[in-house]
Write a protein that holds these residues in place. Structure first.
Motif, PDB file in Angstrom:
ATOM      1  N   ARG A  16      -5.337 113.141  76.953  1.00 19.50           N
ATOM      2  CA  ARG A  16      -6.688 113.054  77.096  1.00 19.50           C
ATOM      3  C   ARG A  16      -7.341 112.573  75.957  1.00 19.50           C
ATOM      4  N   ILE A  17      -8.325 111.905  76.125  1.00 17.81           N
ATOM      5  CA  ILE A  17      -9.221 111.502  75.075  1.00 17.81           C
ATOM      6  C   ILE A  17     -10.454 112.421  74.712  1.00 17.81           C
ATOM      7  N   ASP A  18     -10.354 113.059  73.273  1.00 23.33           N
ATOM      8  CA  ASP A  18     -11.212 114.059  72.937  1.00 23.33           C
ATOM      9  C   ASP A  18     -12.446 113.370  72.471  1.00 23.33           C
ATOM     10  N   SER A  19     -12.329 112.210  71.675  1.00 24.53           N
ATOM     11  CA  SER A  19     -13.365 111.689  70.902  1.00 24.53           C
ATOM     12  C   SER A  19     -12.940 110.196  70.578  1.00 24.53           C
ATOM     13  N   LEU A  20     -14.062 109.160  70.808  1.00 18.63           N
ATOM     14  CA  LEU A  20     -13.714 107.830  70.259  1.00 18.63           C
ATOM     15  C   LEU A  20     -14.875 107.248  69.366  1.00 18.63           C
ATOM     16  N   ARG A  21     -14.404 106.448  68.297  1.00 16.07           N
ATOM     17  CA  ARG A  21     -15.483 105.969  67.629  1.00 16.07           C
ATOM     18  C   ARG A  21     -15.269 104.466  67.277  1.00 16.07           C
ATOM     19  N   GLY A  56      -9.664 107.481  67.119  1.00 22.88           N
ATOM     20  CA  GLY A  56      -9.892 108.372  68.290  1.00 22.88           C
ATOM     21  C   GLY A  56      -9.196 109.883  68.193  1.00 22.88           C
ATOM     22  N   HIS A  57      -9.494 110.926  68.614  1.00 23.33           N
ATOM     23  CA  HIS A  57      -8.892 112.023  68.670  1.00 23.33           C
ATOM     24  C   HIS A  57      -8.136 112.369  70.042  1.00 23.33           C
ATOM     25  N   TYR A  58      -6.963 112.619  70.214  1.00 25.10           N
ATOM     26  CA  TYR A  58      -6.266 112.667  71.458  1.00 25.10           C
ATOM     27  C   TYR A  58      -5.528 113.885  71.660  1.00 25.10           C
ATOM     28  N   ARG A 107      -4.180 111.682  66.048  1.00 20.03           N
ATOM     29  CA  ARG A 107      -5.566 110.820  65.730  1.00 20.03           C
ATOM     30  C   ARG A 107      -4.751 109.455  65.670  1.00 20.03           C
TER      31      ARG A 107
END
Length: 71
Positions: free
Chosen positions: A27-32, A46-48, A64
Motif C-alpha cells: 500500500r502506498i501511504d504517501s509519495l513526494r 514514499g512511505h509504503y 520508506r
C-alpha cells in the motif's frame, strides 16, 4: 569456495526472500516528488506498508524508499 556475505548483501538476500512471498501486498501511504532541471534528475520518495504471510500469520512491515531517476 564460500561467499563472504556482508551485512548489506545479507539484508538484500532477506528482502528478496520476503518479496518472493506470493501473498505480498503493498500500500502506498504517501509519495513526494522532486525534480531538478539543472541536474536532469527526479527523486520520488514514499512511505509504503507491505503485508505478507509468514508462517501462516499476516505480517505488516512499514517501509520508506527513495527512487532516483537521471536523464
Amino acid at each position: 569456495m564460500h561467499d563472504n556475505i556482508t551485512t548489506p548483501r545479507a539484508r538484500t538476500d532477506l528482502e528478496f526472500k520476503r518479496l518472493a512471498n506470493t501473498g505480498l501486498r503493498c500500500r502506498i501511504d504517501s509519495l513526494r516528488k522532486r525534480s531538478c532541471h539543472k541536474l536532469g534528475t527526479v527523486v520520488v520518495r514514499g512511505h509504503y506498508t507491505f503485508t505478507f504471510l509468514r508462517d501462516g500469520a499476516q505480517t505488516v512491515v512499514p517501509a520508506r524508499f527513495p527512487f532516483s531517476l537521471r536523464k
